[in-house]
Design an enzyme around this catalytic site. Structure first.
Site, PDB file in Angstrom:
ATOM      1  N   LYS A   9      -8.112  -8.425  79.772  1.00 45.17           N
ATOM      2  CA  LYS A   9      -9.552  -8.693  79.897  1.00 45.17           C
ATOM      3  C   LYS A   9     -10.281  -8.303  78.602  1.00 45.17           C
ATOM      4  O   LYS A   9      -9.722  -7.577  77.767  1.00 45.17           O
ATOM      5  CB  LYS A   9     -10.135  -7.953  81.105  1.00 45.17           C
ATOM      6  CG  LYS A   9     -10.405  -6.481  80.916  1.00 45.17           C
ATOM      7  CD  LYS A   9     -11.080  -5.950  82.181  1.00 45.17           C
ATOM      8  CE  LYS A   9     -11.420  -4.490  82.056  1.00 45.17           C
ATOM      9  NZ  LYS A   9     -12.647  -4.194  81.322  1.00 45.17           N
ATOM     10  N   LYS A  14      -6.693  -5.673  73.349  1.00 41.00           N
ATOM     11  CA  LYS A  14      -5.678  -6.668  72.951  1.00 41.00           C
ATOM     12  C   LYS A  14      -5.550  -6.758  71.444  1.00 41.00           C
ATOM     13  O   LYS A  14      -4.459  -6.731  70.892  1.00 41.00           O
ATOM     14  CB  LYS A  14      -6.051  -8.074  73.462  1.00 41.00           C
ATOM     15  CG  LYS A  14      -6.127  -8.246  74.930  1.00 41.00           C
ATOM     16  CD  LYS A  14      -6.574  -9.650  75.305  1.00 41.00           C
ATOM     17  CE  LYS A  14      -7.981  -9.999  74.860  1.00 41.00           C
ATOM     18  NZ  LYS A  14      -9.040  -9.205  75.495  1.00 41.00           N
ATOM     19  N   LYS A  40     -14.596 -14.250  70.545  1.00 35.87           N
ATOM     20  CA  LYS A  40     -15.064 -13.038  69.846  1.00 35.87           C
ATOM     21  C   LYS A  40     -14.563 -13.022  68.390  1.00 35.87           C
ATOM     22  O   LYS A  40     -15.125 -12.324  67.548  1.00 35.87           O
ATOM     23  CB  LYS A  40     -14.586 -11.784  70.605  1.00 35.87           C
ATOM     24  CG  LYS A  40     -15.299 -10.529  70.197  1.00 35.87           C
ATOM     25  CD  LYS A  40     -15.261  -9.391  71.245  1.00 35.87           C
ATOM     26  CE  LYS A  40     -13.905  -9.017  71.774  1.00 35.87           C
ATOM     27  NZ  LYS A  40     -13.552  -7.585  71.633  1.00 35.87           N
ATOM     28  N   ASP A 128      -9.998 -13.185  80.560  1.00 32.90           N
ATOM     29  CA  ASP A 128     -11.015 -13.086  81.608  1.00 32.90           C
ATOM     30  C   ASP A 128     -11.036 -14.328  82.477  1.00 32.90           C
ATOM     31  O   ASP A 128     -11.246 -14.268  83.672  1.00 32.90           O
ATOM     32  CB  ASP A 128     -12.409 -12.889  80.992  1.00 32.90           C
ATOM     33  CG  ASP A 128     -12.636 -11.446  80.616  1.00 32.90           C
ATOM     34  OD1 ASP A 128     -11.659 -10.806  80.201  1.00 32.90           O
ATOM     35  OD2 ASP A 128     -13.763 -10.958  80.732  1.00 32.90           O
TER      36      ASP A 128
HETATM   37  P1  ADP Z   1     -10.024  -6.866  73.006  1.00 33.83           P
HETATM   38  O1  ADP Z   1      -9.345  -7.532  71.879  1.00 33.83           O
HETATM   39  O2  ADP Z   1      -9.157  -6.750  74.227  1.00 33.83           O
HETATM   40  O3  ADP Z   1     -11.362  -7.477  73.353  1.00 33.83           O
HETATM   41  P2  ADP Z   1     -10.283  -4.663  71.169  1.00 33.83           P
HETATM   42  O4  ADP Z   1      -8.899  -4.538  70.690  1.00 33.83           O
HETATM   43  O5  ADP Z   1     -11.259  -5.328  70.269  1.00 33.83           O
HETATM   44  O6  ADP Z   1     -10.333  -5.349  72.600  1.00 33.83           O
HETATM   45  O7  ADP Z   1     -10.754  -3.195  71.561  1.00 33.83           O
HETATM   46  C1  ADP Z   1     -12.079  -2.886  71.915  1.00 33.83           C
HETATM   47  C2  ADP Z   1     -12.442  -1.566  71.283  1.00 33.83           C
HETATM   48  O8  ADP Z   1     -11.684  -0.525  71.888  1.00 33.83           O
HETATM   49  C3  ADP Z   1     -12.094  -1.555  69.795  1.00 33.83           C
HETATM   50  O9  ADP Z   1     -13.260  -1.618  69.053  1.00 33.83           O
HETATM   51  C4  ADP Z   1     -11.323  -0.280  69.569  1.00 33.83           C
HETATM   52  O10 ADP Z   1     -12.043   0.565  68.711  1.00 33.83           O
HETATM   53  C5  ADP Z   1     -11.206   0.369  70.930  1.00 33.83           C
HETATM   54  N1  ADP Z   1      -9.795   0.723  71.234  1.00 33.83           N
HETATM   55  C6  ADP Z   1      -8.794  -0.110  71.591  1.00 33.83           C
HETATM   56  N2  ADP Z   1      -7.650   0.576  71.807  1.00 33.83           N
HETATM   57  C7  ADP Z   1      -7.930   1.884  71.581  1.00 33.83           C
HETATM   58  C8  ADP Z   1      -7.172   3.119  71.624  1.00 33.83           C
HETATM   59  N3  ADP Z   1      -5.886   3.141  71.980  1.00 33.83           N
HETATM   60  N4  ADP Z   1      -7.805   4.267  71.292  1.00 33.83           N
HETATM   61  C9  ADP Z   1      -9.111   4.267  70.964  1.00 33.83           C
HETATM   62  N5  ADP Z   1      -9.864   3.165  70.901  1.00 33.83           N
HETATM   63  C10 ADP Z   1      -9.301   1.979  71.205  1.00 33.83           C
HETATM   64 MG    MG Z   2      -9.872  -9.191  70.820  1.00 30.84          MG
END
Ligand code: ADP
Ligand code: MG
Length: 276
Positions: A9, A14, A40, A128
């Protein structure tokens, strides 16, 4: 060429996990390409240092996207990793899934993965809505091994369960695709490892890695980098390398056995009680 897709999600982690995984794989000798399939459009930002233009940007700019125009939005980032972003329509103007679909068609049409000599392709896909375009990486044979990023929060587990349902559906259509494992990107929920392990057992798939929450992720992100690049000697970097080794060695996929919301609630509540 090994091809995987990472689903989960929005905001679950991811892209963070994918980019660190790609970085770790590149140090293991793989020629990696990471393909962001999310409007995004920040999948490869920590590999390239900033947000990059997308395939959909090119589609909007040119009447016909030929090989050269497409190659303008394929970037070389950290340690020789190639990356691109599908991008999406302007907010409120169209279907994001269609953008993903179109981007993947172009990559396929011009045999991009083959042409760049890719040995490991990673599709980082928003889960999602596993409709139309977002199902395309698993539906059209782009990736056989699906990894589902989740955490111990009920909503995330529920959404992961829905993506598992989509995998079952696509598999039933005769596509060779399955779930290779869950990745628990932890949020700090009580008994989070137990919750995700219990959920994995229900689904009939393994948890391939528990990833701790770490401040180093944000500190690296501020610099436009992965943890692997900024903090290669950290424990967190070692977790991503461990994930990379396991994924590289794996070729098993499982047809998951998703359940319903009532069952998931019961499962989470039971483990949560332990902390009361
Ligand atoms: P998605 O790609 O699923 O939308 P993201 O990888 O962009 O999500 O992650 C969202 C936010 O969560 C990022 O900005 C990152 O800083 C934070 N994040 C992700 N994994 C971790 C982790 N293991 N520890 C701390 N922060 C994390
Ligand atoms: Mg992403």
């Amino acid at each position: 060429m090994k091809k995987i897709a990472v689903y989960g999600k929005a905001g679950i982690g991811k892209s963070t996990t994918s980019s660190n995984l790609s970085a770790a794989l590149s140090h293991m000798g793989e020629k990696v390409m990471q393909i962001g399939c999310d409007p995004k459009r920040d999948s490869i930002a920590t590999l390239c240092g900033r947000l990059m233009p997308t395939i959909m940007d090119q589609v909007r700019k040119f009447d016909v996207v030929d090989e050269k125009i497409l190659s303008e939005v394929i970037f070389e980032g950290y340690n020789g990793i190639l990356g691109c972003e599908s991008g999406g329509p302007k907010p409120g103007t169209g279907c994001a899934g269609k953008g993903v679909n179109l981007a993947l068609q172009l990559l396929d049409k011009f045999k991009v993965l083959e042409r760049y000599g890719i040995t490991f392709a990673l599709f980082d896909v928003l889960g999602d809505v596993v409709c139309g375009g977002f199902a395309q990486p698993m539906r059209a044979g782009f990736a056989r091994e699906i990894y589902l990023v989740t955490c111990g929060e009920l909503l995330s587990i529920y959404q992961t369960n829905n993506i598992a349902k989509a995998v079952v559906k696509v598999n039933s259509l005769g596509v060779d695709v399955g779930v290779a494992g869950l990745i628990n990107n932890m949020r700090g929920v009580a008994h989070e490892e137990d919750i995700v392990e219990a959920f994995a057992e229900v689904l009939g798939v393994p948890v391939i890695q528990h990833i701790p929450r770490s401040k180093l992720v944000q500190q690296a992100e501020f610099k436009g980098q992965t943890v692997i690049q900024t903090f290669p000697d950290s424990d967190q970097a070692e977790v991503y390398r461990s994930l990379a080794r396991k994924i590289l060695a794996n070729d098993k996929v499982y047809i998951p056995t998703p359940t319903d919301m009532a069952h998931l609630k019961e499962l989470v509540a039971k483990l949560d009680k332990k902390s009361a």
